[in-house]
Design a protein around this motif. Structure first.
Motif, PDB file in Angstrom:
ATOM      1  N   GLY A 119       0.836  -1.193   0.000  1.00 31.17           N
ATOM      2  CA  GLY A 119       0.000   0.000   0.000  1.00 31.17           C
ATOM      3  C   GLY A 119       0.875   1.247   0.000  1.00 31.17           C
ATOM      4  O   GLY A 119       2.017   1.218   0.473  1.00 31.17           O
ATOM      5  N   VAL A 120       0.335   2.308  -0.536  1.00 32.65           N
ATOM      6  CA  VAL A 120       1.110   3.547  -0.672  1.00 32.65           C
ATOM      7  C   VAL A 120       1.605   4.080   0.670  1.00 32.65           C
ATOM      8  O   VAL A 120       2.795   4.387   0.802  1.00 32.65           O
ATOM      9  CB  VAL A 120       0.306   4.613  -1.445  1.00 32.65           C
ATOM     10  CG1 VAL A 120       1.026   5.951  -1.458  1.00 32.65           C
ATOM     11  CG2 VAL A 120       0.030   4.150  -2.872  1.00 32.65           C
ATOM     12  N   PRO A 121       0.758   4.198   1.703  1.00 32.55           N
ATOM     13  CA  PRO A 121       1.262   4.758   2.966  1.00 32.55           C
ATOM     14  C   PRO A 121       2.413   3.944   3.569  1.00 32.55           C
ATOM     15  O   PRO A 121       3.427   4.511   3.983  1.00 32.55           O
ATOM     16  CB  PRO A 121       0.040   4.743   3.891  1.00 32.55           C
ATOM     17  CG  PRO A 121      -1.135   4.761   2.960  1.00 32.55           C
ATOM     18  CD  PRO A 121      -0.695   3.956   1.761  1.00 32.55           C
ATOM     19  N   ALA A 122       2.272   2.621   3.591  1.00 31.33           N
ATOM     20  CA  ALA A 122       3.335   1.776   4.164  1.00 31.33           C
ATOM     21  C   ALA A 122       4.604   1.847   3.332  1.00 31.33           C
ATOM     22  O   ALA A 122       5.717   1.882   3.868  1.00 31.33           O
ATOM     23  CB  ALA A 122       2.854   0.330   4.269  1.00 31.33           C
ATOM     24  N   PHE A 123       4.454   1.875   2.019  1.00 27.90           N
ATOM     25  CA  PHE A 123       5.606   1.979   1.126  1.00 27.90           C
ATOM     26  C   PHE A 123       6.341   3.301   1.333  1.00 27.90           C
ATOM     27  O   PHE A 123       7.572   3.328   1.465  1.00 27.90           O
ATOM     28  CB  PHE A 123       5.153   1.832  -0.327  1.00 27.90           C
ATOM     29  CG  PHE A 123       6.245   2.020  -1.331  1.00 27.90           C
ATOM     30  CD1 PHE A 123       7.306   1.126  -1.416  1.00 27.90           C
ATOM     31  CD2 PHE A 123       6.211   3.088  -2.208  1.00 27.90           C
ATOM     32  CE1 PHE A 123       8.314   1.296  -2.357  1.00 27.90           C
ATOM     33  CE2 PHE A 123       7.211   3.259  -3.153  1.00 27.90           C
ATOM     34  CZ  PHE A 123       8.265   2.360  -3.220  1.00 27.90           C
ATOM     35  N   ARG A 126      10.827   6.625   3.282  1.00 27.28           N
ATOM     36  CA  ARG A 126      11.296   7.766   4.090  1.00 27.28           C
ATOM     37  C   ARG A 126      12.205   7.336   5.225  1.00 27.28           C
ATOM     38  O   ARG A 126      13.087   8.083   5.644  1.00 27.28           O
ATOM     39  CB  ARG A 126      10.097   8.542   4.619  1.00 27.28           C
ATOM     40  CG  ARG A 126       9.371   9.288   3.515  1.00 27.28           C
ATOM     41  CD  ARG A 126       8.191  10.075   4.035  1.00 27.28           C
ATOM     42  NE  ARG A 126       7.533  10.772   2.944  1.00 27.28           N
ATOM     43  CZ  ARG A 126       6.229  10.748   2.719  1.00 27.28           C
ATOM     44  NH1 ARG A 126       5.419  10.097   3.534  1.00 27.28           N
ATOM     45  NH2 ARG A 126       5.720  11.405   1.700  1.00 27.28           N
ATOM     46  N   ALA A 127      11.985   6.123   5.726  1.00 27.99           N
ATOM     47  CA  ALA A 127      12.821   5.605   6.808  1.00 27.99           C
ATOM     48  C   ALA A 127      14.129   5.019   6.280  1.00 27.99           C
ATOM     49  O   ALA A 127      14.997   4.630   7.064  1.00 27.99           O
ATOM     50  CB  ALA A 127      12.054   4.538   7.590  1.00 27.99           C
ATOM     51  N   ILE A 159       8.273 -10.366  -0.260  1.00 27.10           N
ATOM     52  CA  ILE A 159       7.078  -9.694   0.253  1.00 27.10           C
ATOM     53  C   ILE A 159       6.477 -10.621   1.308  1.00 27.10           C
ATOM     54  O   ILE A 159       5.986 -11.697   0.991  1.00 27.10           O
ATOM     55  CB  ILE A 159       6.091  -9.398  -0.879  1.00 27.10           C
ATOM     56  CG1 ILE A 159       6.759  -8.463  -1.886  1.00 27.10           C
ATOM     57  CG2 ILE A 159       4.803  -8.799  -0.325  1.00 27.10           C
ATOM     58  CD1 ILE A 159       6.024  -8.313  -3.188  1.00 27.10           C
ATOM     59  N   THR A 160       6.560 -10.191   2.557  1.00 25.97           N
ATOM     60  CA  THR A 160       6.157 -11.067   3.656  1.00 25.97           C
ATOM     61  C   THR A 160       4.894 -10.620   4.379  1.00 25.97           C
ATOM     62  O   THR A 160       4.282 -11.408   5.080  1.00 25.97           O
ATOM     63  CB  THR A 160       7.298 -11.178   4.688  1.00 25.97           C
ATOM     64  OG1 THR A 160       7.633  -9.862   5.149  1.00 25.97           O
ATOM     65  CG2 THR A 160       8.529 -11.826   4.076  1.00 25.97           C
ATOM     66  N   ASP A 161       4.504  -9.361   4.226  1.00 24.94           N
ATOM     67  CA  ASP A 161       3.349  -8.862   4.979  1.00 24.94           C
ATOM     68  C   ASP A 161       2.129  -8.624   4.081  1.00 24.94           C
ATOM     69  O   ASP A 161       1.392  -7.670   4.256  1.00 24.94           O
ATOM     70  CB  ASP A 161       3.714  -7.595   5.748  1.00 24.94           C
ATOM     71  CG  ASP A 161       4.183  -6.465   4.842  1.00 24.94           C
ATOM     72  OD1 ASP A 161       4.506  -6.731   3.671  1.00 24.94           O
ATOM     73  OD2 ASP A 161       4.235  -5.314   5.309  1.00 24.94           O
ATOM     74  N   PHE A 162       1.912  -9.521   3.132  1.00 25.40           N
ATOM     75  CA  PHE A 162       0.812  -9.394   2.184  1.00 25.40           C
ATOM     76  C   PHE A 162      -0.286 -10.396   2.525  1.00 25.40           C
ATOM     77  O   PHE A 162      -0.040 -11.595   2.641  1.00 25.40           O
ATOM     78  CB  PHE A 162       1.327  -9.646   0.761  1.00 25.40           C
ATOM     79  CG  PHE A 162       0.249  -9.678  -0.282  1.00 25.40           C
ATOM     80  CD1 PHE A 162      -0.418  -8.522  -0.642  1.00 25.40           C
ATOM     81  CD2 PHE A 162      -0.096 -10.864  -0.896  1.00 25.40           C
ATOM     82  CE1 PHE A 162      -1.420  -8.547  -1.605  1.00 25.40           C
ATOM     83  CE2 PHE A 162      -1.076 -10.903  -1.864  1.00 25.40           C
ATOM     84  CZ  PHE A 162      -1.745  -9.747  -2.214  1.00 25.40           C
ATOM     85  N   ASP A 163      -1.506  -9.896   2.704  1.00 26.26           N
ATOM     86  CA  ASP A 163      -2.670 -10.744   2.959  1.00 26.26           C
ATOM     87  C   ASP A 163      -3.599 -10.642   1.755  1.00 26.26           C
ATOM     88  O   ASP A 163      -4.324  -9.655   1.614  1.00 26.26           O
ATOM     89  CB  ASP A 163      -3.391 -10.288   4.227  1.00 26.26           C
ATOM     90  CG  ASP A 163      -4.664 -11.067   4.494  1.00 26.26           C
ATOM     91  OD1 ASP A 163      -4.860 -12.143   3.879  1.00 26.26           O
ATOM     92  OD2 ASP A 163      -5.468 -10.601   5.320  1.00 26.26           O
ATOM     93  N   PRO A 164      -3.612 -11.640   0.870  1.00 25.81           N
ATOM     94  CA  PRO A 164      -4.433 -11.551  -0.336  1.00 25.81           C
ATOM     95  C   PRO A 164      -5.924 -11.415  -0.039  1.00 25.81           C
ATOM     96  O   PRO A 164      -6.648 -10.743  -0.776  1.00 25.81           O
ATOM     97  CB  PRO A 164      -4.120 -12.844  -1.090  1.00 25.81           C
ATOM     98  CG  PRO A 164      -3.514 -13.756  -0.098  1.00 25.81           C
ATOM     99  CD  PRO A 164      -2.872 -12.892   0.939  1.00 25.81           C
TER     100      PRO A 164
END
Length: 103
Positions: free
Chosen positions: A22-26, A31-32, A56-61
């Motif tokens: 998702g855009v916010p998490a990306f 930024r970090a 990619i480990t935090d993806f919930d389809p």
């Protein structure tokens, strides 16, 4: 028979990466200065020249695929459907009217 051609332009973003889904998490990951590279965990890397990747480990389809059983799609297809749904939503278009793939 003359078939009408329709062009579709989605002006939104759908992001699935090793530093955020998702855009916010990306953006937070960017930024970090976070790197997604780490030792591969999804399979045994014995015998391979390289053992690091950007998995990619935090993806919930199931959070993105609502009309099909996510298990009926391959992982790459799950990413594609999820990214497309995110892009349509980000563009402010009605996600509930999506037809492609019925996912």
């Amino acid at each position: 028979m003359d078939v009408a051609r329709h062009r579709v332009v989605v002006t939104g973003l759908g992001v699935i990466t090793s530093i955020g889904v998702g855009v916010p998490a990306f953006l937070t990951g960017l930024r970090a200065g976070r790197s997604g590279a780490k030792p591969i965990a999804s399979f045994d890397t014995t015998g391979f020249e390289h053992a690091n990747a950007c998995e990619i480990t935090d993806f919930d389809p199931a959070a993105h695929i609502v009309r099909l059983d996510p298990g009926t799609l391959g992982r790459t297809s799950q990413f594609a459907v999820a990214a497309a749904r995110m892009a349509v939503a980000d563009a402010g278009l009605p996600v509930d009217r999506l037809r492609a793939g019925q996912a």
